[in-house]
Write a protein that holds these residues in place. Structure first.
Motif, short mmCIF file in Angstrom:
data_model
loop_
_atom_site.label_atom_id
_atom_site.label_comp_id
_atom_site.label_asym_id
_atom_site.label_seq_id
_atom_site.Cartn_x
_atom_site.Cartn_y
_atom_site.Cartn_z
N GLY A 126 -3.60 -4.86 1.84
CA GLY A 126 -2.89 -4.05 0.86
C GLY A 126 -3.81 -3.23 -0.03
O GLY A 126 -4.98 -3.07 0.21
N THR A 127 -3.25 -2.76 -1.10
CA THR A 127 -3.97 -1.99 -2.10
C THR A 127 -3.70 -2.61 -3.47
O THR A 127 -2.75 -2.22 -4.16
CB THR A 127 -3.53 -0.51 -2.08
OG1 THR A 127 -3.68 0.02 -0.77
CG2 THR A 127 -4.35 0.32 -3.06
N PRO A 128 -4.52 -3.59 -3.86
CA PRO A 128 -4.30 -4.25 -5.16
C PRO A 128 -4.32 -3.29 -6.34
O PRO A 128 -3.69 -3.56 -7.36
CB PRO A 128 -5.46 -5.25 -5.23
CG PRO A 128 -5.78 -5.55 -3.80
CD PRO A 128 -5.58 -4.25 -3.08
N SER A 129 -5.04 -2.15 -6.21
CA SER A 129 -5.12 -1.22 -7.34
C SER A 129 -3.81 -0.50 -7.59
O SER A 129 -3.69 0.26 -8.57
CB SER A 129 -6.24 -0.20 -7.11
OG SER A 129 -6.13 0.43 -5.85
N LEU A 130 -2.78 -0.73 -6.74
CA LEU A 130 -1.44 -0.22 -7.06
C LEU A 130 -0.82 -0.99 -8.21
O LEU A 130 0.06 -0.48 -8.91
CB LEU A 130 -0.53 -0.34 -5.83
CG LEU A 130 -0.73 0.67 -4.70
CD1 LEU A 130 0.20 0.35 -3.54
CD2 LEU A 130 -0.49 2.09 -5.20
N PHE A 131 -1.25 -2.23 -8.42
CA PHE A 131 -0.71 -3.02 -9.54
C PHE A 131 -1.27 -2.46 -10.85
O PHE A 131 -2.40 -1.99 -10.93
CB PHE A 131 -1.11 -4.49 -9.38
CG PHE A 131 -0.17 -5.27 -8.51
CD1 PHE A 131 0.51 -6.38 -9.01
CD2 PHE A 131 0.03 -4.91 -7.19
CE1 PHE A 131 1.38 -7.10 -8.21
CE2 PHE A 131 0.90 -5.63 -6.37
CZ PHE A 131 1.59 -6.72 -6.89
N CYS A 167 0.85 -1.18 0.00
CA CYS A 167 0.00 0.00 0.00
C CYS A 167 0.89 1.24 0.00
O CYS A 167 2.10 1.14 0.23
CB CYS A 167 -0.95 0.01 1.20
SG CYS A 167 -0.13 -0.21 2.78
N VAL A 168 0.30 2.40 -0.26
CA VAL A 168 1.06 3.65 -0.29
C VAL A 168 1.52 4.03 1.10
O VAL A 168 2.66 4.45 1.33
CB VAL A 168 0.22 4.78 -0.92
CG1 VAL A 168 0.97 6.12 -0.82
CG2 VAL A 168 -0.11 4.46 -2.37
N ARG A 169 0.60 3.84 2.07
CA ARG A 169 0.90 4.22 3.44
C ARG A 169 0.07 3.34 4.37
O ARG A 169 -1.08 3.03 4.06
CB ARG A 169 0.56 5.69 3.67
CG ARG A 169 0.88 6.21 5.06
CD ARG A 169 0.76 7.73 5.11
NE ARG A 169 -0.59 8.20 4.85
CZ ARG A 169 -0.89 9.34 4.22
NH1 ARG A 169 0.08 10.12 3.76
NH2 ARG A 169 -2.14 9.72 4.06
N GLU A 190 -10.03 -5.07 -4.70
CA GLU A 190 -10.09 -3.98 -3.73
C GLU A 190 -9.28 -2.81 -4.27
O GLU A 190 -8.20 -3.00 -4.85
CB GLU A 190 -9.51 -4.43 -2.39
CG GLU A 190 -10.42 -5.38 -1.62
CD GLU A 190 -9.89 -5.68 -0.23
OE1 GLU A 190 -10.71 -5.96 0.66
OE2 GLU A 190 -8.66 -5.65 -0.05
N ALA A 191 -9.80 -1.59 -4.05
CA ALA A 191 -9.13 -0.42 -4.61
C ALA A 191 -9.23 0.76 -3.66
O ALA A 191 -10.23 0.93 -2.96
CB ALA A 191 -9.76 -0.05 -5.96
N ASN A 192 -8.17 1.56 -3.65
CA ASN A 192 -8.15 2.81 -2.89
C ASN A 192 -8.43 3.95 -3.86
O ASN A 192 -7.77 4.05 -4.90
CB ASN A 192 -6.76 2.99 -2.25
CG ASN A 192 -6.67 4.19 -1.34
OD1 ASN A 192 -7.11 5.28 -1.70
ND2 ASN A 192 -6.08 4.01 -0.17
N PRO A 193 -9.42 4.81 -3.56
CA PRO A 193 -9.73 5.91 -4.48
C PRO A 193 -8.53 6.78 -4.83
O PRO A 193 -8.49 7.37 -5.92
CB PRO A 193 -10.78 6.72 -3.71
CG PRO A 193 -11.44 5.72 -2.81
CD PRO A 193 -10.33 4.78 -2.40
N VAL A 219 4.29 -0.96 3.28
CA VAL A 219 4.43 0.26 2.48
C VAL A 219 5.28 -0.04 1.24
O VAL A 219 6.36 -0.63 1.34
CB VAL A 219 5.07 1.38 3.32
CG1 VAL A 219 5.32 2.61 2.46
CG2 VAL A 219 4.17 1.73 4.51
N ALA A 220 4.75 0.37 0.10
CA ALA A 220 5.44 0.11 -1.16
C ALA A 220 6.69 0.98 -1.28
O ALA A 220 6.72 2.12 -0.83
CB ALA A 220 4.51 0.38 -2.33
#
Length: 403
Positions: free
Chosen positions: A85-90, A34-36, A117-120, A47-48
């Motif tokens: 995590g934040t899969p939408s980072l991929f 994830c970003v944070r 799953e996604a973070n806006p 954290v990525a």
């Protein structure tokens, strides 16, 4: 598909457990970056760095899956869930490759629910369109709040405008199956703020809402340094008013914190709650499988670097254990009683391999307390039991279950 009966005998179980068929099978894929790290999050997230090892991680996921395939050979997969995590980072191309490779190795049913799953804060039109084209047909947006002050208190990377924009773009990109994750009881939040959040979410008309109270989980920043949360009476006011708003808007509550319009329940999570089977691949992923020698739980190595190294060698499993009789019964009830409809006696027998004698006295006691309803078909939590679910489940702790 013809499934051979599964039998198990274990000292202390009494008669051998009889499994007339294997339950439905789902696949969970964990993408841990994830970003944070949010201060309330107790998930296995990291954290990525400057660049995600997307290709290498997908290679590891596929090796992990290949090592597990003998456990589920030939069984159809009814749903796939990409969580984090934040899969939408991929990147969409990476998700496309992942889903294509999964389908090459598993018989994923046509029309199976594929959730991302996604973070806006990580989305734009191109990414969402790419995910949809890759085969993702259900999007779960981690909105949490539409209030900028609340989002800042939660440590989120997006603001309210980004949340609204993500919903609009998801619709434009063809995501008819859309879930919004929304919390209440946030630091400093009053009743009007919480209900305004809920009204904003309802106005977006998603098919599904996950609406739940913020809790302070161990091993989180909020647990170590608790923020000022609303008083219990304020929480109760938010909860009661929110239930009324959800019902008036046409959302049926089908699980403790899940509300949906007809036909929009989360198939993947329902399989969990009905004690179905699932493979778990990825760093820290868990699985539950019904095998000829009983029900087993698998856990993969948690740290991404360790996981990738072990998975690449075909040795991603950090822990494997078989559930004993009491664990099977308790874990079934732990999940099934979260559902508004509860469970049937047939489901109990098929999914646990246990007799009704294992739970009848405890269910009767819970019924006398007004916590559950028991009839000729099955059992379910009452409205009071739903609000006191921890108390209901205490009746069935493994040390208390009658074998």
């Amino acid at each position: 598909m013809n499934v051979q009966p599964l039998t198990q005998h274990r000292p202390g179980d009494g008669a051998a457990a009889q499994f007339s068929s294997a339950p439905p099978l789902s696949l969970y894929v964990h993408l841990p970056w994830c970003v944070r790290k949010c201060p309330y999050c107790d998930f296995n997230s990291h954290v990525a760095g400057a660049a995600l090892p997307q290709a290498a991680y997908i290679d590891a996921l596929l090796r992990d899956l290949e090592a597990d395939l003998p456990l589920v050979w030939g069984r159809p997969v009814i749903s796939v869930f990409l969580g984090g995590g934040t899969p939408s980072l991929f990147e969409p191309d990476a998700i496309d490759r992942l889903l294509s490779e999964l389908r090459a190795r598993l018989p994923v049913l046509a029309g199976a629910e594929i959730t991302l799953e996604a973070n806006p804060g990580t989305l734009d039109t191109g990414r969402l369109a790419g995910f949809r084209e890759a085969g993702v047909n259900r999007l779960s947006l981690g909105v949490q709040s539409f209030d900028d002050a609340c989002l800042k208190a939660l440590g989120r990377i997006h603001d309210a405008a980004a949340a609204r924009r993500a919903v609009q773009v998801a619709r434009a990109c063809g995501f008819e199956r859309l879930n919004l994750d929304l919390m209440f009881g946030l630091p400093g939040q009053d009743v009007d703020q919480a209900l305004r959040d809920l009204d904003t979410a309802l106005a977006a008309e998603p098919g599904h809402l996950s609406w739940y109270q913020l809790t302070l989980e161990p091993n989180t920043v909020f647990y170590s340094h608790p923020p000022p949360l609303p008083a219990p009476e304020r929480m109760e006011a938010i909860y009661e008013a929110g239930l009324a708003r959800l019902a008036a808007a046409g959302y049926s509550r089908y699980e403790v914190s899940a509300y949906a319009r007809p036909g929009h329940g989360c198939q993947h999570n329902v399989n969990y709650w009905q004690f179905g089977d699932y493979l778990g691949i990825g760093a820290g992923a868990h699985g539950k499988l019904t095998l000829p020698d009983g029900i087993v739980r698998l856990a993969k190595y948690r740290q991404p670097a360790t996981y990738m190294a072990r998975a690449s060698a075909g040795q991603a499993v950090a822990e494997r254990r078989r559930l004993d009789h009491d664990e099977r019964v308790f874990e079934f009830l732990l999940n099934a009683l979260r559902l508004v409809d509860g469970f049937t006696w047939r489901q109990f027998g098929e999914r646990t391999g246990a007799s009704l004698g294992a739970v009848r006295p405890r269910l009767q006691e819970a019924a006398r307390q007004g916590l559950v309803t028991v009839d000729a078909h099955g059992a379910r939590a009452t409205s009071r039991g739903f609000d006191l679910l921890d108390s209901v489940l205490e009746c069935f702790l493994p040390t208390s279950v009658d074998a």
